[in-house]
Design a protein around this motif. Structure first.
Motif, PDB file in Angstrom:
ATOM      1  N   GLU A   1     -12.108   1.727  -2.469  1.00 19.02           N
ATOM      2  CA  GLU A   1     -12.302   1.319  -1.078  1.00 19.02           C
ATOM      3  C   GLU A   1     -13.551   2.003  -0.518  1.00 19.02           C
ATOM      4  OE1 GLU A   1     -11.834  -0.682   2.337  1.00 19.02           O
ATOM      5  OE2 GLU A   1     -10.487  -0.920   0.620  1.00 19.02           O
TER       6      GLU A   1
ATOM      7  N   THR B   1      -3.946   0.805  -2.749  1.00 20.81           N
ATOM      8  CA  THR B   1      -3.659  -0.527  -2.226  1.00 20.81           C
ATOM      9  C   THR B   1      -3.463  -1.468  -3.405  1.00 20.81           C
ATOM     10  OG1 THR B   1      -5.000  -0.132  -0.261  1.00 20.81           O
ATOM     11  CG2 THR B   1      -4.512  -2.422  -0.794  1.00 20.81           C
TER      12      THR B   1
ATOM     13  N   GLN C   1       0.831  -1.194   0.000  1.00 18.86           N
ATOM     14  CA  GLN C   1       0.000   0.000   0.000  1.00 18.86           C
ATOM     15  C   GLN C   1       0.865   1.244   0.000  1.00 18.86           C
ATOM     16  OE1 GLN C   1      -3.402  -0.007   2.650  1.00 18.86           O
ATOM     17  NE2 GLN C   1      -3.117   2.148   3.117  1.00 18.86           N
TER      18      GLN C   1
ATOM     19  N   ASN D   1      -7.794   4.404  -2.509  1.00 21.88           N
ATOM     20  CA  ASN D   1      -7.941   4.277  -1.062  1.00 21.88           C
ATOM     21  C   ASN D   1      -7.944   5.634  -0.356  1.00 21.88           C
ATOM     22  OD1 ASN D   1      -8.160   2.853   1.384  1.00 21.88           O
ATOM     23  ND2 ASN D   1      -5.941   2.867   1.685  1.00 21.88           N
TER      24      ASN D   1
END
Length: 261
Positions: free
Chosen positions: A58, A8, A3, A21
């Motif tokens: 995400e 990620t 990450q 993310n």
């Protein structure tokens, strides 16, 4: 799994998953995330272990486009520079990547987020996801190749309407109008995306790359020119190990074991 601050990355069974993310801001892009995504896409292109790529978000959103707080800060770059340095390279990397790229739209995809999804090879979405050409709502024009891909996918009239009104399009409507490939129920989405990505990773990777390159130029060629290009790429595909394996498997009536070579 690795990450960077805002991307990620994981690689499993030939499938590289890139997850935007910044969930607290609906995965909107700042400079760091845009440049990190560019780096990851370049790395995927160079890594022979990667045979398919999934781009997703995400949290509740896929991507809300540009982080306007960054774009309007006193020290911010001009909008045109953000487009040229952040989004244009991402679009080109997605289209030039020599592997299939699946946009797994897990929530709202707005502005540049919607158009980056449409630049991918296959777009699948949760039934609850939506797509918004949000640019007109803040006085901007669609960027990230939206004016290129959207009219080719759904026609000029619908593309004009969606870009000018900024109307929200549900995932089901997006499938119906040909904007995206298909939807999955929210509960089954993760498993369905994994299965689709694994299927792509087990396909003849070079053949898929040649197909992608042909599609990239199909709208700029005459019929005769495209036929000539098909002959060139078919010659190259016919020299791959996967072609030989595919023929042998067909003759032997078994499932082929493609290696991407």
């Amino acid at each position: 799994m690795t990450q960077t601050t805002y991307i990620t990355y994981s690689l499993e069974n030939g499938v590289a998953t890139l997850t935007l993310n910044r969930p607290s801001v609906f995965n909107s892009f700042n400079r760091e995330m845009a440049l990190a995504l560019q780096e990851h896409l370049r790395a995927c292109a160079q890594n022979d272990e990667v045979r398919a790529v999934v781009l997703t978000g995400e949290g509740k959103a896929f991507c809300a486009g540009q982080d306007l707080a960054e774009a309007t800060a006193p020290e911010s770059m001009e909008i045109s520079r953000i487009v040229v340095e952040h989004y244009n390279p991402i679009v080109l990397l997605l289209r030039e990547l020599n592997k299939p790229v699946i946009a797994a739209v897990n929530g709202v995809a707005a502005g540049a987020g919607a158009n980056l999804a449409l630049a991918c090879d296959l777009v699948v979405a949760k039934e609850s996801a939506s797509f918004i050409q949000a640019f007109s709502k803040i006085g901007l024009i669609p960027d990230s190749a939206g004016t290129f891909f959207l009219p080719r996918l759904i026609g000029l009239q619908r593309a004009s309407a969606l870009m000018m009104t900024g109307d929200k399009v549900s995932a089901a409507e997006a499938v119906q109008m040909g904007m995206i490939y298909k939807t999955f129920t929210d509960d089954s989405f993760q498993a369905e995306v994994a299965a689709l990505a694994q299927r792509m990773a087990q396909m003849p990777t070079k053949g898929l790359a040649y197909t992608k390159q042909l599609l990239n130029v199909s709208f700029q060629h005459t019929l005769a020119e495209q036929l000539d290009q098909e002959a060139v790429y078919q010659q190259q595909a016919g020299q791959t190990t996967d072609f030989k394996e595919g023929v042998e498997a067909f003759i032997q009536k078994r499932k082929p074991n493609f290696t991407g070579q």
